[in-house]
Design a protein around this motif. Structure first.
Motif, PDB file in Angstrom:
ATOM      1  N   THR A  33      73.357 -36.065  86.249  1.00  0.00           N
ATOM      2  CA  THR A  33      74.480 -35.196  85.938  1.00  0.00           C
ATOM      3  C   THR A  33      75.238 -34.859  87.209  1.00  0.00           C
ATOM      4  OG1 THR A  33      73.368 -34.218  84.035  1.00  0.00           O
ATOM      5  CG2 THR A  33      75.175 -32.982  84.965  1.00  0.00           C
TER       6      THR A  33
ATOM      7  N   VAL B 255      79.476 -32.153  84.411  1.00  0.00           N
ATOM      8  CA  VAL B 255      79.843 -30.796  83.998  1.00  0.00           C
ATOM      9  C   VAL B 255      80.977 -30.355  84.905  1.00  0.00           C
ATOM     10  CG1 VAL B 255      79.076 -28.404  83.820  1.00  0.00           C
ATOM     11  CG2 VAL B 255      77.511 -30.253  83.196  1.00  0.00           C
TER      12      VAL B 255
ATOM     13  N   PRO C 251      76.457 -23.076  85.338  1.00  0.00           N
ATOM     14  CA  PRO C 251      75.175 -23.032  84.635  1.00  0.00           C
ATOM     15  C   PRO C 251      74.092 -23.775  85.405  1.00  0.00           C
ATOM     16  CG  PRO C 251      76.650 -24.612  83.597  1.00  0.00           C
ATOM     17  CD  PRO C 251      77.457 -23.892  84.630  1.00  0.00           C
ATOM     18  N   THR C 252      72.877 -23.273  85.325  1.00  0.00           N
ATOM     19  CA  THR C 252      71.761 -23.973  85.947  1.00  0.00           C
ATOM     20  C   THR C 252      71.401 -25.189  85.098  1.00  0.00           C
ATOM     21  OG1 THR C 252      70.186 -22.569  84.757  1.00  0.00           O
ATOM     22  CG2 THR C 252      70.843 -21.880  86.980  1.00  0.00           C
ATOM     23  N   ASN C 253      71.016 -26.258  85.769  1.00  0.00           N
ATOM     24  CA  ASN C 253      70.679 -27.488  85.069  1.00  0.00           C
ATOM     25  C   ASN C 253      69.739 -28.300  85.947  1.00  0.00           C
ATOM     26  OD1 ASN C 253      70.588 -30.041  83.833  1.00  0.00           O
ATOM     27  ND2 ASN C 253      72.706 -29.897  83.121  1.00  0.00           N
TER      28      ASN C 253
ATOM     29  N   LEU D 134      77.983 -32.466  88.928  1.00  0.00           N
ATOM     30  CA  LEU D 134      78.627 -31.161  88.817  1.00  0.00           C
ATOM     31  C   LEU D 134      79.961 -31.216  89.550  1.00  0.00           C
ATOM     32  CD1 LEU D 134      78.667 -28.149  88.074  1.00  0.00           C
ATOM     33  CD2 LEU D 134      77.361 -27.707  90.172  1.00  0.00           C
TER      34      LEU D 134
ATOM     35  N   ASN E 290      68.993 -31.224  85.703  1.00  0.00           N
ATOM     36  CA  ASN E 290      69.430 -32.617  85.790  1.00  0.00           C
ATOM     37  C   ASN E 290      70.544 -32.847  86.806  1.00  0.00           C
ATOM     38  OD1 ASN E 290      67.673 -33.540  83.737  1.00  0.00           O
ATOM     39  ND2 ASN E 290      69.070 -32.773  82.177  1.00  0.00           N
ATOM     40  N   TYR E 291      71.051 -31.791  87.421  1.00  0.00           N
ATOM     41  CA  TYR E 291      72.082 -31.974  88.437  1.00  0.00           C
ATOM     42  C   TYR E 291      71.551 -32.840  89.571  1.00  0.00           C
ATOM     43  CZ  TYR E 291      74.845 -28.034  86.530  1.00  0.00           C
ATOM     44  OH  TYR E 291      75.580 -27.194  85.743  1.00  0.00           O
TER      45      TYR E 291
END
Length: 379
Positions: free
Chosen positions: A2, A30, A55-57, A4, A59-60
């Protein structure tokens, strides 16, 4: 994986780039943005806003942001983002942005960008001029600090830097381009169909000139100029971000428009426009007015048939061949005078510069590589 995407000034070319990347990456990214207003405050405070809203993720893997954002502040406030591969893109830089007086330059904005470069993993500039003007100005800029100045910042940042030109999605201009210039344009930026690239050969008229490309400009430079010729049907074409050079002639017919029963109706406006085009279409091609424009977007302008006439300074020598550059205001005046006397020079001219290298077909793979990385074990 992902990606960002963060844009603290989501407007103009900043928005165009983010939208293009989002379209390319689709569900792999995102996008977090702030509106394109009060850029001074965005540069000062955007990091604090994104600390709370991104947002926290887990998968970043990659963070891509423009240099409006203070990347050092954000990664300090959000340690989870600091672990990512951080790519910083410079549309412009605050160390070389034009000001009336060097002392009037706000130290904070340039300082923010230097800090962002120090924490970034990759620093990308939209032109070699933008990169060199930034890097070579760091030393002088840091001398504004009264004492205990940091050293060798240019040497630390330079190895991270690279140039990646800005891609622009061009509108369809085939309806108003003369045949000889349209054919030449296809030769300049025509590419074989491959993925999202375009193939001009055999395509119908409106599809022929669909292409991507981009040139960067500095809109605050004095003595900028461009030449554009009036073409049949040009005033009937309206594109987002592309204003018709026939706006002035339309204003000349303002009295005719005011006599209309309802000049605000679209049909009436189109009727007036088409009447103007019909009048000009009956004129000899060489007798039509020659329009002089000061475009903020130089490729788009060249792509649409303009003859570029640019200062021999800043980014222009990097992009345009020498024959399109002038060194002094006197040279500019003489060339404009000659073009006004001989508009056929502009009308018959075929642009001799490079355009294919600025297309998305050429740049897509480089942007994809920039936004790709192997997963890190500590993530």
């Amino acid at each position: 994986m992902t990606v960002l995407l963060i844009e603290a000034f989501y407007g103009g070319s900043h928005k165009q780039l983010m939208d293009l990347l989002q379209e390319e990456l689709k569900e792999e990214c995102v996008l977090c943005t702030l509106p394109a207003k009060k850029w001074h405050w965005k540069a000062r405070t955007a990091a604090l806003y994104f600390m709370q809203t991104v947002p926290t993720n887990p998968n970043y893997r990659i963070l891509f942001a423009s240099s409006v954002l203070n990347l050092a502040e954000l990664t300090a406030l959000r340690p989870d983002l600091g672990k990512l591969k951080k790519v910083l893109y410079f549309h412009e830089n605050q160390l070389a942005y034009p000001v009336q007086n060097w002392k009037e330059r706000d130290f904070q904005y340039g300082y923010n960008q230097i800090l962002s470069c120090l924490v970034a993993d990759v620093v990308v500039f939209n032109s070699a001029f933008n990169m060199e003007s930034f890097l070579t100005s760091i030393g002088k800029f840091m001398k504004l600090i009264p004492d205990h100045r940091p050293k060798d910042l240019e040497k630390i940042i330079r190895p991270k830097c690279q140039v990646l030109y800005f891609p622009v999605r061009f509108p369809d201009v085939s309806r108003f381009m003369p045949e000889h210039k349209l054919a030449h344009l296809e030769n300049l930026i025509g590419v074989k169909s491959n993925g999202d690239a375009y193939q001009f050969a055999g395509l119908p008229g409106q599809q022929k000139s669909r292409a991507l490309g981009g040139l960067m400009k500095n809109s605050n430079v004095c003595h900028e100029s461009g030449l554009c010729e009036a073409q049949p049907g040009l005033c009937t074409t309206q594109h987002e971000g592309l204003h018709s050079p026939l706006t002035a002639p339309e204003r000349l017919n303002k009295s005719e428009a005011s006599e209309s029963t309802n000049p605000c109706q679209e049909e009436d406006k189109q009727h007036l426009t088409f009447n103007l085009c019909n009048i000009w279409s009956g004129m000899d091609y060489q007798q039509r007015p020659l329009h002089v424009a000061w475009p903020h977007r130089w490729v788009e302008a060249v792509y649409c048939g303009c003859y570029p006439l640019c200062p021999k300074a800043l980014v222009y020598p990097e992009i345009f061949p020498a024959e399109y550059l002038y060194s002094t205001p006197e040279q500019l005046f003489k060339r404009l005078q000659n073009f006004c006397k001989r508009p056929d020079i502009v009308r018959k001219h075929l642009y001799k510069g490079e355009m294919a290298g600025f297309s998305w077909a050429a740049l897509r793979g480089k942007f994809r590589s920039l936004l790709a990385t192997e997963p890190r074990e500590d993530l």
